[in-house]
Motif scaffolding. Structure first.
Motif, PDB file in Angstrom:
ATOM      1  N   ASP A 174       0.734  -0.689  -0.031  1.00 52.04           N
ATOM      2  CA  ASP A 174      -0.148  -0.209  -0.264  1.00 52.04           C
ATOM      3  C   ASP A 174       0.599   0.784  -0.298  1.00 52.04           C
ATOM      4  OD1 ASP A 174      -2.546  -2.122  -0.127  1.00 52.04           O
ATOM      5  OD2 ASP A 174      -1.815  -1.266   2.222  1.00 52.04           O
ATOM      6  N   SER A 175       2.151   1.036  -0.099  1.00 56.68           N
ATOM      7  CA  SER A 175       2.934   2.384   0.041  1.00 56.68           C
ATOM      8  C   SER A 175       3.039   3.314  -0.855  1.00 56.68           C
ATOM      9  CB  SER A 175       4.925   1.974   0.543  1.00 56.68           C
ATOM     10  OG  SER A 175       4.280   1.133   1.841  1.00 56.68           O
ATOM     11  N   LYS A 176       2.946   4.692  -0.570  1.00 60.94           N
ATOM     12  CA  LYS A 176       3.286   5.593  -2.211  1.00 60.94           C
ATOM     13  C   LYS A 176       4.339   6.432  -1.325  1.00 60.94           C
ATOM     14  CE  LYS A 176      -0.063   8.604  -3.623  1.00 60.94           C
ATOM     15  NZ  LYS A 176      -0.315   8.308  -4.828  1.00 60.94           N
ATOM     16  N   SER A 177       5.372   6.018  -2.693  1.00 62.98           N
ATOM     17  CA  SER A 177       6.785   6.472  -2.659  1.00 62.98           C
ATOM     18  C   SER A 177       6.524   7.159  -4.410  1.00 62.98           C
ATOM     19  CB  SER A 177       7.613   5.442  -2.295  1.00 62.98           C
ATOM     20  OG  SER A 177       7.044   4.613  -1.445  1.00 62.98           O
ATOM     21  N   SER A 178       7.623   8.781  -3.566  1.00 57.74           N
ATOM     22  CA  SER A 178       8.389   8.823  -5.357  1.00 57.74           C
ATOM     23  C   SER A 178       8.822   8.378  -5.748  1.00 57.74           C
ATOM     24  CB  SER A 178       8.669  10.357  -4.332  1.00 57.74           C
ATOM     25  OG  SER A 178      10.585   9.774  -3.497  1.00 57.74           O
ATOM     26  N   LYS A 179       9.634   7.158  -5.560  1.00 50.50           N
ATOM     27  CA  LYS A 179      10.058   6.095  -5.895  1.00 50.50           C
ATOM     28  C   LYS A 179      10.325   4.871  -5.381  1.00 50.50           C
ATOM     29  CE  LYS A 179      14.800   7.157  -5.730  1.00 50.50           C
ATOM     30  NZ  LYS A 179      16.359   7.687  -5.775  1.00 50.50           N
ATOM     31  N   HIS A 180      10.204   3.391  -6.427  1.00 50.42           N
ATOM     32  CA  HIS A 180       9.066   2.601  -6.053  1.00 50.42           C
ATOM     33  C   HIS A 180      10.884   1.937  -5.228  1.00 50.42           C
ATOM     34  CE1 HIS A 180       8.209  -1.700  -6.790  1.00 50.42           C
ATOM     35  NE2 HIS A 180       7.155  -1.274  -6.046  1.00 50.42           N
ATOM     36  N   CYS A 181      10.991   0.834  -4.984  1.00 49.26           N
ATOM     37  CA  CYS A 181      11.281  -0.051  -4.081  1.00 49.26           C
ATOM     38  C   CYS A 181      12.656  -0.290  -5.481  1.00 49.26           C
ATOM     39  CB  CYS A 181      11.186  -0.984  -3.324  1.00 49.26           C
ATOM     40  SG  CYS A 181      12.186  -2.288  -3.068  1.00 49.26           S
ATOM     41  N   MET A 182      12.213  -0.951  -6.455  1.00 49.46           N
ATOM     42  CA  MET A 182      13.358  -0.736  -7.231  1.00 49.46           C
ATOM     43  C   MET A 182      14.018   0.003  -7.736  1.00 49.46           C
ATOM     44  SD  MET A 182      11.366  -4.116  -9.451  1.00 49.46           S
ATOM     45  CE  MET A 182      12.741  -4.125 -10.231  1.00 49.46           C
ATOM     46  N   GLN A 183      13.548   1.568  -7.597  1.00 54.44           N
ATOM     47  CA  GLN A 183      15.006   2.798  -7.798  1.00 54.44           C
ATOM     48  C   GLN A 183      15.218   3.394  -6.905  1.00 54.44           C
ATOM     49  OE1 GLN A 183      15.160   3.136 -11.119  1.00 54.44           O
ATOM     50  NE2 GLN A 183      13.587   1.652 -11.791  1.00 54.44           N
ATOM     51  N   ILE A 184      15.208   2.700  -5.447  1.00 56.02           N
ATOM     52  CA  ILE A 184      15.818   3.312  -4.769  1.00 56.02           C
ATOM     53  C   ILE A 184      17.670   3.034  -4.294  1.00 56.02           C
ATOM     54  CG2 ILE A 184      14.162   4.017  -3.263  1.00 56.02           C
ATOM     55  CD1 ILE A 184      13.993   1.683  -1.163  1.00 56.02           C
ATOM     56  N   SER A 185      18.239   3.608  -3.595  1.00 55.95           N
ATOM     57  CA  SER A 185      19.623   3.030  -2.618  1.00 55.95           C
ATOM     58  C   SER A 185      19.699   2.477  -1.297  1.00 55.95           C
ATOM     59  CB  SER A 185      20.366   3.956  -2.986  1.00 55.95           C
ATOM     60  OG  SER A 185      20.245   5.248  -1.416  1.00 55.95           O
ATOM     61  N   PHE A 186      20.684   1.730  -1.285  1.00 59.34           N
ATOM     62  CA  PHE A 186      20.476   1.227  -0.162  1.00 59.34           C
ATOM     63  C   PHE A 186      20.216   1.737   1.131  1.00 59.34           C
ATOM     64  CE2 PHE A 186      22.528  -0.430   3.893  1.00 59.34           C
ATOM     65  CZ  PHE A 186      21.995  -1.401   4.191  1.00 59.34           C
ATOM     66  N   ASP A 187      20.909   2.880   0.686  1.00 61.85           N
ATOM     67  CA  ASP A 187      20.125   4.315   2.070  1.00 61.85           C
ATOM     68  C   ASP A 187      19.032   4.430   2.022  1.00 61.85           C
ATOM     69  OD1 ASP A 187      22.973   4.326   2.993  1.00 61.85           O
ATOM     70  OD2 ASP A 187      24.240   5.521   1.515  1.00 61.85           O
ATOM     71  N   GLU A 188      18.846   4.700   0.761  1.00 62.23           N
ATOM     72  CA  GLU A 188      17.378   4.992   0.776  1.00 62.23           C
ATOM     73  C   GLU A 188      16.658   3.870   1.618  1.00 62.23           C
ATOM     74  OE1 GLU A 188      17.049   8.067  -3.042  1.00 62.23           O
ATOM     75  OE2 GLU A 188      17.317   6.272  -3.499  1.00 62.23           O
ATOM     76  N   GLU A 189      17.038   2.180   1.522  1.00 64.37           N
ATOM     77  CA  GLU A 189      16.063   1.709   2.238  1.00 64.37           C
ATOM     78  C   GLU A 189      16.766   1.106   3.210  1.00 64.37           C
ATOM     79  OE1 GLU A 189      15.930  -2.915   1.569  1.00 64.37           O
ATOM     80  OE2 GLU A 189      14.972  -1.746  -0.298  1.00 64.37           O
ATOM     81  N   LEU A 190      17.765   1.721   3.678  1.00 67.05           N
ATOM     82  CA  LEU A 190      17.909   1.753   5.471  1.00 67.05           C
ATOM     83  C   LEU A 190      17.503   2.960   6.149  1.00 67.05           C
ATOM     84  CD1 LEU A 190      19.736   1.223   8.221  1.00 67.05           C
ATOM     85  CD2 LEU A 190      21.457   2.528   7.413  1.00 67.05           C
ATOM     86  N   THR A 191      17.348   3.947   5.209  1.00 71.67           N
ATOM     87  CA  THR A 191      16.215   5.380   6.262  1.00 71.67           C
ATOM     88  C   THR A 191      14.721   5.187   6.200  1.00 71.67           C
ATOM     89  OG1 THR A 191      17.568   7.083   4.601  1.00 71.67           O
ATOM     90  CG2 THR A 191      15.280   7.385   5.638  1.00 71.67           C
ATOM     91  N   ALA A 192      14.140   3.753   5.176  1.00 71.72           N
ATOM     92  CA  ALA A 192      13.255   3.455   5.678  1.00 71.72           C
ATOM     93  C   ALA A 192      12.798   3.195   6.738  1.00 71.72           C
ATOM     94  CB  ALA A 192      12.598   2.785   4.056  1.00 71.72           C
ATOM     95  N   PHE A 193      14.239   1.639   7.360  1.00 70.13           N
ATOM     96  CA  PHE A 193      13.580   1.393   8.150  1.00 70.13           C
ATOM     97  C   PHE A 193      13.904   1.749   9.701  1.00 70.13           C
ATOM     98  CE2 PHE A 193      14.815  -2.694   5.353  1.00 70.13           C
ATOM     99  CZ  PHE A 193      13.673  -3.761   5.403  1.00 70.13           C
ATOM    100  N   LYS A 194      14.959   2.653   9.288  1.00 65.64           N
ATOM    101  CA  LYS A 194      14.974   4.019  10.943  1.00 65.64           C
ATOM    102  C   LYS A 194      14.238   4.297  10.791  1.00 65.64           C
ATOM    103  CE  LYS A 194      20.004   4.342   9.805  1.00 65.64           C
ATOM    104  NZ  LYS A 194      21.185   5.168   9.561  1.00 65.64           N
ATOM    105  N   GLU A 195      12.868   4.563  10.029  1.00 62.04           N
ATOM    106  CA  GLU A 195      12.579   5.912  10.079  1.00 62.04           C
ATOM    107  C   GLU A 195      10.346   4.338  10.936  1.00 62.04           C
ATOM    108  OE1 GLU A 195      11.107   8.565   9.750  1.00 62.04           O
ATOM    109  OE2 GLU A 195      13.210   9.508   9.388  1.00 62.04           O
TER     110      GLU A 195
END
Length: 457
Positions: A204-225
């Motif tokens: 259901d997530s609504k994001s400016s970039k899909h998971c397949m377009q993000i960097s590892f740092d951006e993914e880490l930020t998601a888990f931090k949030e």
């Protein structure tokens, strides 16, 4: 005064937009597994279409089942737009929600079909002994779906933060035969809450970039949030948080530890070496499980190991890699993905960013309880050395690390008779069928036993 008034209106509009973004609509469910069509896949399955997305599985009672799509059909257009890669499909469906109309052009054999239907919504999770609460994690450019399952009648329950692997699949598990659902059920039945957060653009997530377009740092930020959100939940015991890092989640866990040390970290199928070194092992050791000879591995690695350096260390783009004829020939099946800077399901930025993370150093900072687990028949984690090294690093640096091998279990919480048995199901496409009835109950038992022993009274 006028300038202040205009500024106030802008702030009000921004606040309104943030508020509206916090109500996530239910995403639709296509109900398929797919892969980019290549010449070799087409030849193996007697497919005559040149480009498209190969449908490998169609779930019963799903949107694509209603369209009449079957296994080995080829999807060529979705809502009027041509599709040739998985990313093309995700880009289109990322903006579609339950009830929206969806039109598919696909080929069954030589027969071209165009059909439309209403997009079915994703099923809602249910646990016999748990209450499921859907929430949202809001930060710049993202509203991520969070899911918290709390044991019924429990107050301030200890909680497991489930950190999923590298793929961009959803962590929702509506079907009860899913091994991940069974593992979480074991935790809930034992009195533990379970928290998850979807990756950007997933579920259901609504994001400016899909998971397949993000960097590892951006993914880490998601888990931090997500971790920040978990710490605010009133129904969990913040002094008894356990992280379960599955595969790549075991790389995320020690990095979250720097925010707030949990009561314990469990890893399963993870590594304690830097990503470049792991990929060298992957190219060198993993093929043996699939019957590739030492001579062939040595020959393949004349390209693989040089590619590993150019890809992860020199950080070449997909176009730069394809400009090298040796790479272009060797990775011909990946040409379309490389041109979109995609490799094994993620963007180049993800892997190249990950290669800069010092994984052993992250584990050296962990001072809490750690249980590093390895499934006896885990092909992806390659060997028990990774899990054992995690425990060793933690013990050498002031933490309390334990290591165990979970008998018969593979990377996906599934039991097999042997490593060869696992490789065969992966090779012949029967893995998912086997997984439904062969969950590793020992994994659930061992994880529950360890957490109960570590809970702070």
């Amino acid at each position: 005064m006028k300038r202040k008034y205009i500024s106030l209106i802008i702030i009000m509009l921004l606040t309104q937009n943030i508020f509206e973004a916090q109500t996530l609509k239910r995403k639709g469910l296509l109900g398929i597994m797919m892969q980019t069509l290549t010449d070799s896949i087409a030849m193996q399955n007697n497919i005559y279409v040149k480009t498209g997305v190969h449908i490998t599985t169609v779930m019963p009672n799903s949107t694509f089942a209603n369209l009449g799509v079957k296994q080995d059909d080829v999807l060529t257009k979705l809502n009027g737009s041509s599709v040739s890669t998985i990313q093309d499909v995700l880009t289109i469906t990322n903006e579609l929600y339950e009830g929206d109309n969806i039109e598919a052009e696909f080929y069954s054999g030589n027969s071209k079909k165009i059909k439309s239907t209403a997009l079915l919504g994703r099923p809602i999770e249910a646990f016999e002994n748990g209450d499921v609460n859907y929430g949202e994690v809001v930060y710049e450019g993202n509203v991520l779906r969070s899911i918290l399952v709390t044991p019924k009648q429990a107050r301030k329950a200890p909680v497991v933060y489930f950190l999923q692997g590298y793929t961009c699949g959803s962590v929702e598990t509506a079907t009860n035969d899913n091994p991940m659902k069974k593992l979480m059920k074991d935790w809930v039945d034992a009195g533990f809450a379970v928290y998850r957060v979807e990756k950007p653009g997933v579920g259901d997530s609504k994001s400016s970039k899909h998971c397949m377009q993000i960097s590892f740092d951006e993914e880490l930020t998601a888990f931090k949030e997500g971790y920040k959100d978990l710490l605010k939940q009133e129904t969990i015991d913040a002094d008894n948080i356990f992280m379960f890092g599955h595969s790549m989640g075991g790389v995320i866990a020690p990095l979250l530890n720097e925010m707030k040390s949990p009561r314990g970290i469990l890893t399963y199928g993870s590594i304690a070496q830097n990503w470049y070194d792991y990929m060298v092992d992957l190219y060198t050791k993993q093929p043996k499980h699939f019957g590739v000879s030492d001579a062939q591995i040595k020959e393949d690695n004349k390209v693989n190991l040089k590619f590993n350096e150019d890809f992860l260390i020199n950080k070449l783009s997909g176009e730069e890699i394809l400009a090298n004829k040796a790479y272009a020939d060797f990775f011909s099946a990946n040409e379309l993905n490389f041109r979109q800077n995609q490799y094994i399901g993620r963007h180049f930025d993800f892997w190249q960013n990950l290669a800069d993370i010092n994984i052993p150093e992250a584990w050296a900072k962990v001072k809490t309880n750690v249980l590093a687990m390895y499934g006896e028949f885990d092909i992806q984690a390659i060997s028990p050395k990774g899990a054992r090294k995690i425990a060793d690093i933690v013990n050498k640096n002031g933490g309390k690390g334990d290591f165990i091998v979970v008998e018969k279990a593979d990377h996906g919480f599934v039991n097999f008779n042997s490593m060869q048995h696992n490789a065969e199901t992966l090779g012949n496409g029967t893995y998912m069928i086997h997984a439904r009835d062969n969950y590793s109950f020992l994994l659930g038992k061992e994880s529950v036993k360890w957490m109960k022993a570590k809970v702070k009274k």
